[in-house]
Write a protein that holds these residues in place. Structure first.
Motif, PDB file in Angstrom:
ATOM      1  N   LYS A 106      93.623 128.343 -15.951  1.00  0.00           N
ATOM      2  CA  LYS A 106      92.615 127.910 -16.918  1.00  0.00           C
ATOM      3  C   LYS A 106      91.262 127.610 -16.287  1.00  0.00           C
ATOM      4  O   LYS A 106      90.297 127.344 -16.990  1.00  0.00           O
ATOM      5  CB  LYS A 106      93.126 126.679 -17.662  1.00  0.00           C
ATOM      6  CG  LYS A 106      94.353 126.956 -18.521  1.00  0.00           C
ATOM      7  CD  LYS A 106      94.783 125.703 -19.253  1.00  0.00           C
ATOM      8  CE  LYS A 106      96.002 125.988 -20.123  1.00  0.00           C
ATOM      9  NZ  LYS A 106      96.452 124.773 -20.859  1.00  0.00           N
ATOM     10  N   GLY A 107      91.170 127.634 -14.980  1.00  0.00           N
ATOM     11  CA  GLY A 107      89.903 127.349 -14.333  1.00  0.00           C
ATOM     12  C   GLY A 107      90.113 126.760 -12.957  1.00  0.00           C
ATOM     13  O   GLY A 107      91.204 126.329 -12.595  1.00  0.00           O
ATOM     14  N   LYS A 108      89.030 126.715 -12.188  1.00  0.00           N
ATOM     15  CA  LYS A 108      89.111 126.246 -10.815  1.00  0.00           C
ATOM     16  C   LYS A 108      88.168 125.072 -10.592  1.00  0.00           C
ATOM     17  O   LYS A 108      87.104 124.986 -11.197  1.00  0.00           O
ATOM     18  CB  LYS A 108      88.760 127.382  -9.853  1.00  0.00           C
ATOM     19  CG  LYS A 108      89.789 128.505  -9.826  1.00  0.00           C
ATOM     20  CD  LYS A 108      89.395 129.563  -8.815  1.00  0.00           C
ATOM     21  CE  LYS A 108      90.472 130.636  -8.699  1.00  0.00           C
ATOM     22  NZ  LYS A 108      91.725 130.085  -8.121  1.00  0.00           N
ATOM     23  N   ARG A 109      88.562 124.193  -9.689  1.00  0.00           N
ATOM     24  CA  ARG A 109      87.685 123.114  -9.258  1.00  0.00           C
ATOM     25  C   ARG A 109      86.628 123.676  -8.311  1.00  0.00           C
ATOM     26  O   ARG A 109      86.768 124.756  -7.778  1.00  0.00           O
ATOM     27  CB  ARG A 109      88.486 122.024  -8.560  1.00  0.00           C
ATOM     28  CG  ARG A 109      89.509 121.321  -9.448  1.00  0.00           C
ATOM     29  CD  ARG A 109      90.172 120.194  -8.702  1.00  0.00           C
ATOM     30  NE  ARG A 109      91.088 119.443  -9.555  1.00  0.00           N
ATOM     31  CZ  ARG A 109      91.580 118.243  -9.246  1.00  0.00           C
ATOM     32  NH1 ARG A 109      91.263 117.679  -8.089  1.00  0.00           N
ATOM     33  NH2 ARG A 109      92.389 117.619 -10.074  1.00  0.00           N
ATOM     34  N   GLY A 110      85.603 122.866  -8.072  1.00  0.00           N
ATOM     35  CA  GLY A 110      84.585 123.255  -7.110  1.00  0.00           C
ATOM     36  C   GLY A 110      83.291 123.690  -7.767  1.00  0.00           C
ATOM     37  O   GLY A 110      83.300 124.521  -8.663  1.00  0.00           O
ATOM     38  N   ARG A 111      82.194 123.109  -7.305  1.00  0.00           N
ATOM     39  CA  ARG A 111      80.869 123.462  -7.799  1.00  0.00           C
ATOM     40  C   ARG A 111      80.321 124.656  -7.030  1.00  0.00           C
ATOM     41  O   ARG A 111      80.809 125.016  -5.964  1.00  0.00           O
ATOM     42  CB  ARG A 111      79.934 122.259  -7.669  1.00  0.00           C
ATOM     43  CG  ARG A 111      80.372 121.054  -8.513  1.00  0.00           C
ATOM     44  CD  ARG A 111      79.556 119.816  -8.167  1.00  0.00           C
ATOM     45  NE  ARG A 111      79.768 119.474  -6.771  1.00  0.00           N
ATOM     46  CZ  ARG A 111      78.811 119.036  -5.959  1.00  0.00           C
ATOM     47  NH1 ARG A 111      77.576 118.887  -6.395  1.00  0.00           N
ATOM     48  NH2 ARG A 111      79.085 118.744  -4.709  1.00  0.00           N
ATOM     49  N   HIS A 112      79.283 125.261  -7.582  1.00  0.00           N
ATOM     50  CA  HIS A 112      78.692 126.443  -6.958  1.00  0.00           C
ATOM     51  C   HIS A 112      78.290 126.164  -5.507  1.00  0.00           C
ATOM     52  O   HIS A 112      78.548 126.960  -4.607  1.00  0.00           O
ATOM     53  CB  HIS A 112      77.468 126.891  -7.766  1.00  0.00           C
ATOM     54  CG  HIS A 112      76.816 128.129  -7.248  1.00  0.00           C
ATOM     55  ND1 HIS A 112      75.504 128.448  -7.505  1.00  0.00           N
ATOM     56  CD2 HIS A 112      77.292 129.136  -6.463  1.00  0.00           C
ATOM     57  CE1 HIS A 112      75.206 129.596  -6.930  1.00  0.00           C
ATOM     58  NE2 HIS A 112      76.267 130.032  -6.284  1.00  0.00           N
ATOM     59  N   CYS A 113      77.657 125.009  -5.258  1.00  0.00           N
ATOM     60  CA  CYS A 113      77.205 124.703  -3.901  1.00  0.00           C
ATOM     61  C   CYS A 113      78.373 124.637  -2.918  1.00  0.00           C
ATOM     62  O   CYS A 113      78.242 125.037  -1.753  1.00  0.00           O
ATOM     63  CB  CYS A 113      76.403 123.404  -3.878  1.00  0.00           C
ATOM     64  SG  CYS A 113      77.234 121.973  -4.590  1.00  0.00           S
ATOM     65  N   GLU A 114      79.508 124.159  -3.369  1.00  0.00           N
ATOM     66  CA  GLU A 114      80.680 124.082  -2.497  1.00  0.00           C
ATOM     67  C   GLU A 114      81.253 125.469  -2.219  1.00  0.00           C
ATOM     68  O   GLU A 114      81.701 125.751  -1.099  1.00  0.00           O
ATOM     69  CB  GLU A 114      81.737 123.188  -3.147  1.00  0.00           C
ATOM     70  CG  GLU A 114      81.286 121.749  -3.291  1.00  0.00           C
ATOM     71  CD  GLU A 114      82.085 120.953  -4.297  1.00  0.00           C
ATOM     72  OE1 GLU A 114      81.860 119.736  -4.371  1.00  0.00           O
ATOM     73  OE2 GLU A 114      82.917 121.538  -5.020  1.00  0.00           O
ATOM     74  N   VAL A 115      81.219 126.339  -3.222  1.00  0.00           N
ATOM     75  CA  VAL A 115      81.674 127.715  -3.034  1.00  0.00           C
ATOM     76  C   VAL A 115      80.819 128.404  -1.972  1.00  0.00           C
ATOM     77  O   VAL A 115      81.331 129.124  -1.104  1.00  0.00           O
ATOM     78  CB  VAL A 115      81.619 128.499  -4.361  1.00  0.00           C
ATOM     79  CG1 VAL A 115      81.953 129.979  -4.130  1.00  0.00           C
ATOM     80  CG2 VAL A 115      82.588 127.913  -5.373  1.00  0.00           C
TER      81      VAL A 115
END
Length: 226
Positions: free
Chosen positions: A95-104
Motif C-alpha cells: 500500500k505504500g512505502k515509508r521515507g521522504r524524497h530527501c531520504e531516498v
C-alpha cells in the motif's frame, strides 16, 4: 549557489533519553557555545531550544542558522513510488512505502542508511521530538535538516575543513556532541555555496549536504510526476 550570510550556526543532535546535544559557531567557525538540552517533555525541550536561540540573539539582530539531525516533518501519505536501478517505479506490491524524497536521494547516493520517516502516528519518539524542535525554532531561526553520516562520508578525505572544538560536555555522549558539531559545520558549508540540498519533491523538506553532488545519473534527484 550564492553565499547566504548567517551570524551564528547551531547544530542539534536529537536524542530522547540523554537529551539533545548542541554546538554553536560564529560566522568564522569560531566556537561560541555547546551543551545539552532536556525538558520534561517534547514541548518543553523544544521551548528550551527556542529560548537558547533567543539568549544567543537577544536583540534579534543576528541571522541564525540551525542544522538539525532529525526529520523535519512526517510523511503526509505513504510513498507510492520506489527507485529501481536509478529509475522511479510505482510500487504495486503493497500500500505504500515509508521515507521522504530527501531520504531516498541520500540512500541512492550511497551516503547513508536513513531511518525512513513514517506517517505521524507511526513516528518513533525521537522523530516526534525532532518535529517539535523544528516547529519551535522555525519561529526564531533558519532551520535546515542535516544528516551527519552523509556529511562524514562526503568530507572523509577533506583535509582543509577544520574547526577547533572544546571537549566540555562530551562525556555524556561523545558521538552525539560530535554529530551536533557536524550539523553546524554542514549548514556553514552549504550556506557558503560549497554544498547542496536534495529532495523536497514530496513537499516534506530537503536535506542539506556539505558538498555538491556531481556526475550523478539517477532519477532520484527529481520526483515522479514533476
Amino acid at each position: 549557489m550564492e553565499t547566504i550570510h548567517y551570524d551564528l550556526y547551531m547544530g542539534i543532535d536529537v536524542q530522547v533519553n540523554r537529551g539533545c546535544s548542541y554546538f554553536v559557531f560564529d560566522q568564522d567557525l569560531a566556537y561560541i557555545d555547546s551543551g545539552w538540552v532536556q525538558g520534561e517533555d517534547f514541548d518543553e525541550t523544544a521551548a528550551l531550544f527556542k529560548a537558547l536561540v533567543e539568549t544567543l540573539n537577544p536583540d534579534g539582530a543576528k541571522k541564525v542558522a540551525v542544522g538539525i539531525d532529525a526529520s523535519r516533518m512526517p510523511l503526509m501519505e505513504l510513498r507510492s513510488h520506489h527507485l529501481n536501478n536509478g529509475v522511479w517505479q510505482e510500487s504495486v506490491t503493497n500500500k505504500g512505502k515509508r521515507g521522504r524524497h530527501c531520504e531516498v536521494v541520500v540512500k541512492s547516493l550511497g551516503l547513508g542508511n536513513p531511518q525512513w520517516t513514517p506517517l505521524a502516528e507511526d513516528a518513533p519518539q525521537w522523530m516526534a521530538l525532532g518535529f517539535a524542535i523544528f516547529w519551535a525554532l522555525d519561529k526564531v531561526a533558519h532551520t535546515y535538516e542535516t544528516f551527519p553520516s552523509a556529511s562524514y562520508k562526503m568530507l572523509e578525505k577533506d583535509k582543509n575543513l577544520q574547526v577547533a572544538i572544546p571537549f566540555a560536555g562530551f562525556r555524556r555522549g561523545p558521538k552525539d556532541m560530535l554529530d551536533a558539531c557536524m550539523c553546524a559545520v554542514t549548514v556553514y558549508e552549504f550556506a557558503h555555496g560549497r554544498g547542496c540540498e536534495v529532495g523536497g519533491g514530496d513537499g516534506t523538506g530537503t536535506i542539506v549536504l556539505p558538498r555538491k553532488v556531481d556526475g550523478y545519473d539517477s532519477e532520484a534527484l527529481t520526483w515522479p510526476g514533476d
